[in-house]
Design a protein around this motif. Structure first.
Motif, PDB file in Angstrom:
ATOM      1  N   GLU A 186      81.291  51.901  91.743  1.00 20.21           N
ATOM      2  CA  GLU A 186      81.142  50.809  90.282  1.00 20.21           C
ATOM      3  C   GLU A 186      79.391  50.628  89.766  1.00 20.21           C
ATOM      4  OE1 GLU A 186      82.309  47.053  91.477  1.00 20.21           O
ATOM      5  OE2 GLU A 186      81.622  46.249  89.635  1.00 20.21           O
ATOM      6  N   THR A 220      78.411  51.483  86.083  1.00 20.18           N
ATOM      7  CA  THR A 220      77.317  50.467  85.719  1.00 20.18           C
ATOM      8  C   THR A 220      76.319  50.942  84.999  1.00 20.18           C
ATOM      9  OG1 THR A 220      78.715  48.578  86.614  1.00 20.18           O
ATOM     10  CG2 THR A 220      76.302  48.638  85.442  1.00 20.18           C
ATOM     11  N   ARG A 245      74.570  52.543  81.004  1.00 21.20           N
ATOM     12  CA  ARG A 245      73.307  51.758  80.693  1.00 21.20           C
ATOM     13  C   ARG A 245      72.643  52.951  79.902  1.00 21.20           C
ATOM     14  NH1 ARG A 245      70.563  46.674  80.881  1.00 21.20           N
ATOM     15  NH2 ARG A 245      68.288  47.126  81.273  1.00 21.20           N
TER      16      ARG A 245
END
Ligand SMILES: NC(=O)C1=CN([C@@H]2O[C@H](COP(=O)(O)OP(=O)(O)OC[C@H]3O[C@@H](n4cnc5c(N)ncnc54)[C@H](OP(=O)(O)O)[C@@H]3O)[C@@H](O)[C@H]2O)C=CC1
Ligand SMILES: CC(=O)C(=O)O
Ligand SMILES: [Mg+2]
Length: 752
Positions: free
Chosen positions: A508, A512, A516
């Motif tokens: 995870e 993420t 970004r």
């Protein structure tokens, strides 16, 4: 672990606290410069001869030329150390050093501990009497009954400075204050209450005497010692002080004595009161279990047996700390300030009344914020906390006034309002804010991510944080961390450990971070490597995923490098300019310096933002901000480069009306020295600046580090202010206790 109900520290930590970085809790610091030959000539021979002659001619001038007037001796022979009994003079030294530093911390009284190796009453009296020239007052401590009564009484007669056995009168004053309020809450009158006092020693006898002087009836008080009830006709284990409180009763045991009693006052020993004993006390019983370090009954046990009880102990980790620390610093402050020849009954009653009244007043905002909860007068708040800054103003003023009214003040105060103001200014609000922040953290424990848990200093900070009850450490490190914890004598159970190599959170996190960073030139495998290998990235991702409330890092990499890593994951708060702030804390002043860590050449807008953020932190730490934009130049003199941004910052703030004082550009001596400032009567600062905004990183970082390395003040920080999620980057040289402070300031919402 210490065998306490609410364990806050391990025995190892208590010993480390006392031994590191230097043995003991006290040192002597010269209050005059000692740098040059001339300084020495003035301080010692020949200059010192002048005050010697002056004092020989007029003894009162000793108060002008020596430290006598603010110096108290804390004296013990170790015969009743807390509730631990007679462990001897040497073993009492940690307690006496502790009392000495509390005098300083709470009331700016200088105190020194003196341990006397004798149980011979006459020798002790003679020895103490001879100390009169050195001190402004004598605090007798932990000397057992009945000897303490003779010692104190004789010394009071023989000495012309206050002699005060704190276990007797200090305890009595605080107990009286608590009792007044507990009775108010339970709608009882002192004249009606039935009291059982357990213990018949120094503290118990004095508390009983003060209670009776305030209206509690002799026949309504049953006193017990180790042999049970002190009744008329009892012969065993008696002395004249116990006999004075003997009553005609057929009750013989503590259990029998407590039948129907309104109040239990314990000044005896740990565990002396059993839950079944309180079962038969009156409705809404008042239970003061004041033995230290462990009370007669644990509050949770008392509460379980009697949910309707008001409970107080001598400890700081439960509500209602009835402990003489609330009194002695402030009582001596008032007595010293009027050069009282004694601390008399009037002064004691004035102190008790002032403390009781304070608990009934609304708790000020800064105290409430730091506590994290509103403390309102009620069963769990019958007495103020010792670090309530109002005590320093209210109690010494009441004591000084009573000394003047009762004729023992040899130097009365003429301007009482001025005196109260001076008292207010005497303590640095930062010290109380820090103490309160620690208390606040305890009442709202947070999860703090320690990103560099493999470092021993970080691990020790995490252990101290957890043992202190401030919250749960979330440790980032390899599998060795559990073993490292064991090596430090700590069970890894209860510590959350995240290993970035095998953490189930990694997929995870990668997702993420890849989202970004993909348009900033990072491939997925770059991101995987970052998450796996970089503890700051991993820690910051834990923070952004809500696996912790705040994060501490910084001891393994330079500040700039750490910041770069963190910024890959975390952003500044909306509309803010992140910056670093150092805080210099002295006994009487605090100075905030920003930006000391991040922005190399801040623009006018950025400087204005930094000033606004810095002013807000200063306010949260109890200071009304006066901001100066610093430069080598003062209002254009000398003219030169690099001044534009500073002037722009002032203009930006002018347009914003930010609600605090600011001015610039100015040199540091103008900002800090009132004489220099007086040359600029148009300056908008109402006093010396306390928030210094630096023009650029070069000068800021150098100044902060110079001050940290060379300055006498203690430094907090740098705190990282203005990030969206609370993260703190500590200096690489941080000690464990500095890391804990930073964690507490971050967790408590002060550093944000
Ligand atoms: N919260 C506070 O601010 C303060 C708390 N205290 C606490 O009060 C206690 C007494 O201190 P201090 O008066 O200086 O010491 P002293 O040595 O002068 O007196 C101790 C008294 O306690 C009695 N005692 C001891 N154990 C028991 C027991 N199990 N049951 C009944 N009585 C007992 C002794 O009885 P006997 O006469 O039979 O020997 C003696 O009368 C300590 O625990 C101390 O920590 C003291 C000062 C301040
Ligand atoms: C608090 C204190 O003085 C005592 O327990 O002895
Ligand atoms: Mg004591």
């Amino acid at each position: 672990m210490a065998e306490n109900a609410n364990v806050q520290f391990s025995e190892r930590e208590a010993l480390l606290f006392h031994s590191d970085p230097q043995p003991g809790k006290l040192e002597i610091v010269a209050s005059k410069p000692m740098a040059t030959q001339r300084d020495l000539a003035l301080a010692y021979s020949p200059g010192v001869a002048v005050p010697v002659r002056a004092i020989a001619e007029n003894p009162a001038t000793a108060y002008d030329y020596t430290a006598k007037g603010n110096l108290v001796a804390v004296i013990s022979n170790g015969t009743a150390i807390l509730g631990m009994g007679n462990l001897g003079a040497l073993a009492s030294k940690p307690v006496m050093e502790g009392k000495a530093v509390l005098f300083k911390r709470f009331a700016d009284v200088d105190a020194i501990d003196i341990e006397m190796k004798t149980e011979d009453v006459d020798r002790l009296i003679d020895a103490i009497e001879l100390l009169e020239p050195s001190f402004g007052g004598i605090n007798l401590e932990d000397i057992k009954a009945p000897e303490c009564f003779i010692i104190e009484q004789t010394l009071r007669e023989r000495m012309n400075i206050p002699v005060f056995h704190d276990d007797q009168h200090g305890t009595a004053i605080i107990t009286a204050a608590g009792l007044i309020n507990a009775c108010l809450l339970t709608k009882r009158k002192l004249a009606d209450i039935k009291v059982v006092v357990n213990g018949a020693g120094a503290a118990a006898i004095a508390c009983t005497e003060l209670m009776k002087a305030m209206g509690v009836r002799h026949d309504n008080v049953i006193m017990c010692d180790r042999k049970g009830v002190i009744h008329q006709g009892r012969e065993e284990g008696m002395d004249q002080w116990k006999s004075a409180h003997a009553v005609a009763t057929d009750r013989r045991t503590l259990t029998e004595a407590l039948e129907g009693a309104d109040v239990f006052l314990g000044l005896s020993a740990a565990g002396a009161l059993q839950p079944e004993m309180v079962a038969h006390m009156a409705k809404a019983p008042i239970i003061f279990a004041m033995a230290n370090p462990d009370p007669e009954i644990r509050p949770e046990d008392a509460k379980a047996a009697r949910p309707d009880a008001i409970i107080a102990t001598g400890r700081s980790d439960y509500p209602n700390q009835v402990n003489n620390v609330l009194g002695f610093p402030f009582i001596f402050r008032g007595a010293l300030d009027v050069r009282a020849s004694a601390i008399n009954e009037e002064m004691k009653i004035a102190a008790a009344t002032a403390i009781a009244e304070l608990a009934r007043e609304r708790v000020p905002e800064e105290v409430a914020v730091a506590y994290g909860t509103q403390h309102n007068f009620g069963p769990d708040y019958i007495i103020p906390a010792p670090f309530d800054p109002r005590l320093m103003e209210v109690v010494p003023a009441a004591v000084a006034q009573a000394a003047m009214d009762s004729g023992v003040a040899t130097r009365p105060i003429e301007d009482m309002e001025g005196y109260r103001q001076a008292l207010r200014g005497r303590l640095n609000p930062t010290t109380s804010v820090l103490t309160l922040a620690y208390e606040g953290a305890r009442s709202h424990p947070k999860r703090v991510i320690f990103a560099e848990a493999e470092e021993e200093v970080v691990l020790r900070a995490a252990i101290a944080f957890k043992d202190g009850g401030y919250g749960t450490p979330v440790l980032v490190g390899r599998e060795t961390v559990a073993d490292q914890l064991r090596d430090l004598g700590v069970d890894p159970e209860g510590y959350e450990i995240h290993n970035s190599v095998n953490s189930p959170l990694v997929p995870e996190m990668v997702e993420t971070l890849y989202t970004r960073l993909q348009r900033r030139g990072y491939l997925r495998r770059d991101v995987e490597r970052l998450v796996n290998r970089d503890r700051n990235i991993f820690g910051a991702l834990l923070l952004s995923m809500g696996k912790g409330d705040t994060m501490i890092t910084g001891v393994t990499r330079t500040y700039a490098e750490t910041m770069r890593q963190i910024r890959r994951v975390l952003d500044p708060a909306e509309g803010r300019t992140p910056f670093g702030m150092h805080v210099l804390v002295g006994q009487s002043h605090t100075t905030f310096i920003a930006d000391t860590t991040i922005n190399e050449r801040p623009s006018g807008e950025e400087l204005a933002n930094i000033a606004t953020g810095a002013a807000a932190v200063a306010r949260r730490m109890g200071h009304e901000p006066r901001v100066a934009f610093l430069s080598y130049s003062t209002f254009g003199n000398p003219e030169g480069q690099w001044l534009e941004n500073l002037r722009e910052a002032v203009k930006v703030l002018d347009s914003r009306d930010p609600g605090f004082e600011y001015e610039g550009e100015m040199a540091p001596d103008v900002a800090l020295n009132p004489k220099q400032m007086a040359n600029y009567p148009f300056s908008r600062l109402s006093g010396p600046a306390n928030v210094l905004i630096m023009p650029g990183l070069q000068s800021a970082s150098i100044s902060a580090k110079l001050l940290r390395e060379l300055g006498g003040d203690s430094t907090i920080g740098p705190m990282l202010i203005g990030m969206d999620k609370p993260v703190q980057i500590a200096p690489m040289t941080s000690s464990a206790s500095e890391l804990v402070t930073l964690a507490v300031l971050a967790a408590g919402g002060i550093a944000r």
